[in-house]
Scaffold this motif. Structure first.
Motif, mmCIF file in Angstrom:
data_model
loop_
_atom_site.group_PDB
_atom_site.id
_atom_site.type_symbol
_atom_site.label_atom_id
_atom_site.label_comp_id
_atom_site.label_asym_id
_atom_site.label_seq_id
_atom_site.Cartn_x
_atom_site.Cartn_y
_atom_site.Cartn_z
ATOM 1 N N PHE A 1 0.819 -1.208 0.000
ATOM 2 C CA PHE A 1 0.000 0.000 0.000
ATOM 3 C C PHE A 1 0.856 1.262 0.000
ATOM 4 O O PHE A 1 2.013 1.253 0.421
ATOM 5 C CB PHE A 1 -0.898 0.030 1.243
ATOM 6 C CG PHE A 1 -1.881 -1.104 1.309
ATOM 7 C CD1 PHE A 1 -3.157 -0.962 0.786
ATOM 8 C CD2 PHE A 1 -1.529 -2.311 1.884
ATOM 9 C CE1 PHE A 1 -4.063 -1.995 0.842
ATOM 10 C CE2 PHE A 1 -2.438 -3.365 1.940
ATOM 11 C CZ PHE A 1 -3.701 -3.204 1.420
ATOM 12 N N GLN A 2 0.217 2.335 -0.403
ATOM 13 C CA GLN A 2 0.904 3.628 -0.392
ATOM 14 C C GLN A 2 1.342 4.003 1.025
ATOM 15 O O GLN A 2 2.439 4.496 1.239
ATOM 16 C CB GLN A 2 -0.046 4.692 -0.950
ATOM 17 C CG GLN A 2 0.575 6.063 -1.026
ATOM 18 C CD GLN A 2 -0.369 7.059 -1.679
ATOM 19 O OE1 GLN A 2 -1.488 6.730 -2.051
ATOM 20 N NE2 GLN A 2 0.088 8.294 -1.807
ATOM 21 N N HIS A 3 0.453 3.747 1.996
ATOM 22 C CA HIS A 3 0.766 4.136 3.375
ATOM 23 C C HIS A 3 1.224 2.957 4.218
ATOM 24 O O HIS A 3 1.000 2.925 5.423
ATOM 25 C CB HIS A 3 -0.431 4.840 4.006
ATOM 26 C CG HIS A 3 -0.754 6.128 3.322
ATOM 27 N ND1 HIS A 3 0.003 7.262 3.479
ATOM 28 C CD2 HIS A 3 -1.709 6.440 2.426
ATOM 29 C CE1 HIS A 3 -0.487 8.225 2.730
ATOM 30 N NE2 HIS A 3 -1.527 7.764 2.075
ATOM 31 N N PHE A 4 1.812 1.970 3.577
ATOM 32 C CA PHE A 4 2.452 0.803 4.203
ATOM 33 C C PHE A 4 1.462 -0.100 4.938
ATOM 34 O O PHE A 4 1.505 -1.306 4.769
ATOM 35 C CB PHE A 4 3.581 1.186 5.188
ATOM 36 C CG PHE A 4 4.265 2.489 4.894
ATOM 37 C CD1 PHE A 4 4.675 2.793 3.610
ATOM 38 C CD2 PHE A 4 4.488 3.427 5.889
ATOM 39 C CE1 PHE A 4 5.295 3.999 3.318
ATOM 40 C CE2 PHE A 4 5.114 4.631 5.613
ATOM 41 C CZ PHE A 4 5.506 4.915 4.325
ATOM 42 N N GLU B 1 6.741 6.924 -10.935
ATOM 43 C CA GLU B 1 8.180 6.903 -11.169
ATOM 44 C C GLU B 1 8.451 6.430 -12.592
ATOM 45 O O GLU B 1 8.555 5.239 -12.862
ATOM 46 C CB GLU B 1 8.862 5.963 -10.170
ATOM 47 C CG GLU B 1 8.700 6.360 -8.719
ATOM 48 C CD GLU B 1 9.509 7.598 -8.369
ATOM 49 O OE1 GLU B 1 10.501 7.885 -9.066
ATOM 50 O OE2 GLU B 1 9.116 8.293 -7.415
ATOM 51 N N MET B 2 8.559 7.372 -13.509
ATOM 52 C CA MET B 2 8.713 7.001 -14.915
ATOM 53 C C MET B 2 10.042 6.284 -15.157
ATOM 54 O O MET B 2 10.135 5.390 -15.987
ATOM 55 C CB MET B 2 8.642 8.247 -15.803
ATOM 56 C CG MET B 2 7.277 8.887 -15.793
ATOM 57 S SD MET B 2 5.997 7.725 -16.297
ATOM 58 C CE MET B 2 4.689 8.227 -15.231
ATOM 59 N N ASP C 1 0.486 -0.402 -4.895
ATOM 60 C CA ASP C 1 -0.357 0.774 -5.094
ATOM 61 C C ASP C 1 0.433 2.024 -4.698
ATOM 62 O O ASP C 1 0.455 2.396 -3.537
ATOM 63 C CB ASP C 1 -1.638 0.638 -4.257
ATOM 64 C CG ASP C 1 -2.640 1.727 -4.575
ATOM 65 O OD1 ASP C 1 -2.376 2.528 -5.476
ATOM 66 O OD2 ASP C 1 -3.696 1.763 -3.900
ATOM 67 N N GLU C 2 1.053 2.651 -5.655
ATOM 68 C CA GLU C 2 1.890 3.840 -5.423
ATOM 69 C C GLU C 2 2.816 3.661 -4.223
ATOM 70 O O GLU C 2 2.740 4.409 -3.246
ATOM 71 C CB GLU C 2 1.004 5.076 -5.217
ATOM 72 C CG GLU C 2 0.081 5.311 -6.398
ATOM 73 C CD GLU C 2 -0.430 6.739 -6.465
ATOM 74 O OE1 GLU C 2 0.258 7.623 -5.933
ATOM 75 O OE2 GLU C 2 -1.490 6.952 -7.058
ATOM 76 N N PRO C 3 3.713 2.685 -4.310
ATOM 77 C CA PRO C 3 4.509 2.342 -3.115
ATOM 78 C C PRO C 3 5.483 3.429 -2.676
ATOM 79 O O PRO C 3 5.947 3.407 -1.544
ATOM 80 C CB PRO C 3 5.276 1.092 -3.554
ATOM 81 C CG PRO C 3 5.320 1.177 -5.037
ATOM 82 C CD PRO C 3 4.051 1.843 -5.459
ATOM 83 N N THR C 4 5.787 4.374 -3.530
ATOM 84 C CA THR C 4 6.777 5.384 -3.132
ATOM 85 C C THR C 4 6.174 6.774 -2.972
ATOM 86 O O THR C 4 6.888 7.726 -2.661
ATOM 87 C CB THR C 4 7.911 5.474 -4.171
ATOM 88 O OG1 THR C 4 7.345 5.760 -5.451
ATOM 89 C CG2 THR C 4 8.685 4.184 -4.257
#
Lengths: 254, 254
Positions: free
Chosen positions: B97-100, B209-210, B175-178
Motif C-alpha cells: 500500500f501507499q501508506h504501508f 516513477e517514470m 499501489d503507489e509504493p513510493t
C-alpha cells in the motif's frame, strides 16, 4: 477513647450541653467506632467493589458484542446486506436506545420490583441492572474505538487473505482496545460511583452501610463524609492504576 | 510467457448511485472504470501510469476485490475472483500500500509471521525462518524485534514488501509504493522492487516513477478516462507515444 465516649454520654444524659470539640468526638465515635461500626464500612466497600467488578465484566461483555454486531453491520458493502446481521443489529439498536434513554434509577427499580420481584438478593439484582446499563455506554465507546482504527489496517489484513473475523480479532480489536482504554477507565469509575444507587433497592453496599448507621444514630454528617472520602480514595487509587496500565499498553507507540 | 495469470474482461466500476437510509436522492454516479480488458502473464512486470483520478488505483484494488467491481470478470490463475474465492485468491496475490499499513501493535517480525501462521500455510519455525530470510533480503535483519513506528518510511515500506512476500504470492500489487515517502527514501524501495522484478515474480505497479517504469517493467499501461489507452513495452511507449493524452502526460512528467 471508649472511656471518654462513656463519660460524654453520661454528661449528655444528665442534660449538660457538650462543647464543639466534645460534640465532634462524640459523633465521630458513634459513626465509626461504637460497636465496631467501621467493620460495616469495610464490608460495604467489599460489596461495592464486587458489584462494580460484576457490572463492569457484564458491561464490557455486552458492550463488545453490541459494538461488534453494529460495526460488522455497518461495514457490509452496499447491496450485500446479511439479513441475520440486520436482525441482530436492530436488537442492539433497540437495546442502546432504551437503556440510554431511560434513567438508571428507573431501570434499577424496574429490575428489582418488576422483573426480579421475587428475588431477595438485591445486591446481585443491582449488579445485573448496572451491568446492563453500562453495556449500552460501553458499546458506544468500543464502537468508536473500532471505527477509529485506520481502515487501511482492515485492508492490509484482508489483502493477506485473512477473513473478516480473523482480521477483526488479531488486528483491529487489539488496536481499538488501546484507543478505548482511557474512556473505558472513565466508565469504570462512573460505575464504581453509580453502585451507590443500588442502595434504593436494598443492595448492601457502602452507602447502605452508612445509611444504616445514620438511622441508628440520627446523625448524618460523619457517615456521609466518611463514605464520600472512601469513594474518593477508591477512585483515586483506580485512576492511578489505570494510568499505569495505559502506559504499559502504550509501549509500541514509543 | 504464455502462462496467463490474470484475465480481466470488461471490468467496470461505478462509484455512488447508492441510496443511503434517510437520503431522498441517490449519491451522484461516477464511472471510474469503463471497461478494461487485459491479460497478465506470469513474470510480467507491468507499470500502470496515468493522470491522477484516471482509475489506476481503483483498477488495482478491483483485482483483489478491495473495491468490488460493478461489472465484468476477473480470473486469477483460472479462478473467478468473487466473494466465495476471495480469501484464497488473496493468499496468492500480495498487496503493498501507499501508506504501508503495517500492523503497529506487532513487531516487524510478527508482522511478517502473522498471516502465514494464522492461515496454517507454515508452522511457527518455518514462518520464523522465512521471516528472517526476508528481513535479510530487504536489509533490515537488525529491526526484527522493533515496532514499525520506530522505522523510517522507506524501511516501513521495505517491511511491507517483505510482509507481502512472506505469503509466497504469485503476484504482487503495488499501489503507489513510493508516493508517501520522502524523496531520499524512494531510492531504497525502488531498488528493492527492481531486485524483486529480476527474480521473475509477477508485479503490477501503479507508479509515478517514470524512470522505474522505463527501466524495470516489460509492459507499461497508460490508463486514462477509465480505459486502457496504450499497452506497450516501455521503450516503445516512452519513445513513440501514440495517444495525444499520453503525449501530454509524458511531457508533463518528464
Amino acid at each position: 477513647m471508649a472511656a471518654q465516649y462513656d463519660a460524654l454520654s453520661e454528661l449528655l444524659k444528665s442534660g449538660t450541653r457538650l462543647d464543639f470539640g466534645q460534640d465532634l468526638f462524640y459523633k465521630f465515635y458513634q459513626a465509626f467506632l461504637l460497636k465496631d461500626r467501621w467493620l460495616q464500612y469495610i464490608e460495604g466497600v467489599g460489596t461495592t467493589l464486587l458489584v462494580t467488578a460484576i457490572a463492569l465484566c457484564l458491561g464490557i461483555l455486552l458492550g463488545s458484542i453490541v459494538a461488534l454486531v453494529r460495526v460488522a453491520h455497518d461495514q457490509q458493502r452496499p447491496g450485500r446486506r446479511n439479513p441475520v446481521l440486520g436482525f441482530f443489529n436492530a436488537i442492539c439498536q433497540v437495546y442502546t436506545t432504551v437503556i440510554r434513554g431511560t434513567p438508571m434509577m428507573v431501570q434499577l427499580l424496574i429490575m428489582s420490583m418488576v422483573i426480579f420481584n421475587n428475588s431477595r438478593n438485591f445486591t446481585m439484582v443491582g449488579a445485573l441492572a448496572l451491568g446492563i446499563n453500562s453495556g449500552a455506554y460501553v458499546s458506544e465507546i468500543i464502537r468508536g474505538g473500532l471505527m477509529a482504527v485506520d481502515p487501511g489496517q482492515m485492508e492490509a489484513g484482508r489483502s493477506l487473505g485473512l477473513n473478516y473475523m480473523t482480521t477483526m480479532v488479531v488486528i483491529i480489536i487489539p488496536q481499538a482496545i488501546r484507543a478505548v482504554l482511557p474512556a473505558l477507565g472513565n466508565e469504570f469509575i462512573m460505575l464504581l460511583k453509580d453502585t451507590s444507587l443500588i442502595t434504593v433497592i436494598g443492595g448492601k453496599e457502602l452507602l447502605y452501610a452508612a445509611q444504616g448507621i445514620m438511622n441508628r444514630t440520627y446523625e448524618a454528617m460523619f457517615p456521609l463524609f466518611g463514605v464520600a472520602l472512601i469513594y474518593l480514595i477508591l477512585v483515586m487509587i483506580f485512576t492511578w492504576l489505570l494510568g499505569k496500565f495505559e502506559r504499559r499498553l502504550a509501549q509500541s507507540d514509543r | 510467457m504464455t502462462d496467463k495469470i490474470l484475465e480481466v474482461r470488461g471490468l467496470t466500476k461505478t462509484y455512488g448511485g447508492e441510496k443511503l437510509k434517510g437520503d431522498k436522492k441517490a449519491t451522484p454516479m461516477l464511472d471510474v472504470l469503463k471497461g478494461i480488458d487485459i491479460d497478465i502473464y506470469r513474470g510480467d512486470v507491468v507499470c500502470l501510469i496515468g493522470p491522477s483520478g484516471c482509475g489506476k488505483s481503483t483498477f488495482l484494488r478491483c483485482l483483489n476485490r478491495l473495491e468490488i467491481p460493478t461489472g465484468g470478470s476477473i480470473k486469477f490463475e483460472g479462478v473467478e475472483v468473487d466473494e466465495a474465492h476471495i480469501d484464497s485468491v488473496r493468499q496468492k496475490m500480495g498487496m503493498v500500500f501507499q501508506h504501508f499499513n503495517l500492523f503497529p501493535h506487532l513487531t516487524v517480525k510478527q508482522n511478517l509471521c502473522l498471516a502465514p501462521e494464522l492461515l496454517k500455510l507454515k508452522n511457527k519455525q518455518e514462518a520464523s525462518a522465512r521471516a528472517d530470510e526476508l528481513l535479510a533480503r530487504v536489509g533490515l535483519s537488525d529491526k526484527a524485534h522493533v515496532f514499525p513506528k520506530s522505522l523510517s518510511g522507506g524501511q516501513q515500506q521495505r517491511i511491507a514488501i517483505a510482509r507481502a512476500l512472506a505469503m509466497d504470492p504469485d503476484v504482487i500489487l503495488f499501489d503507489e509504493p513510493t508516493s508517501a515517502l520522502d524523496p531520499e527514501m524512494v531510492g531504497e524501495v525502488l531498488e528493492l522492487m527492481k531486485e524483486l522484478a529480476h527474480t521473475g515474480i509477477t508485479m503490477l505497479v501503479v507508479t509515478h516513477e517514470m524512470g522505474f517504469a522505463r527501466e524495470v517493467s516489460n509492459r507499461v499501461i497508460f490508463i486514462d478516462d477509465g480505459r486502457i489507452q496504450e499497452d506497450e513495452p516501455p521503450q516503445e511507449l516512452f519513445s513513440n507515444p501514440k495517444h495525444p493524452r499520453l503525449k501530454a502526460f509524458l511531457s508533463k512528467m518528464l
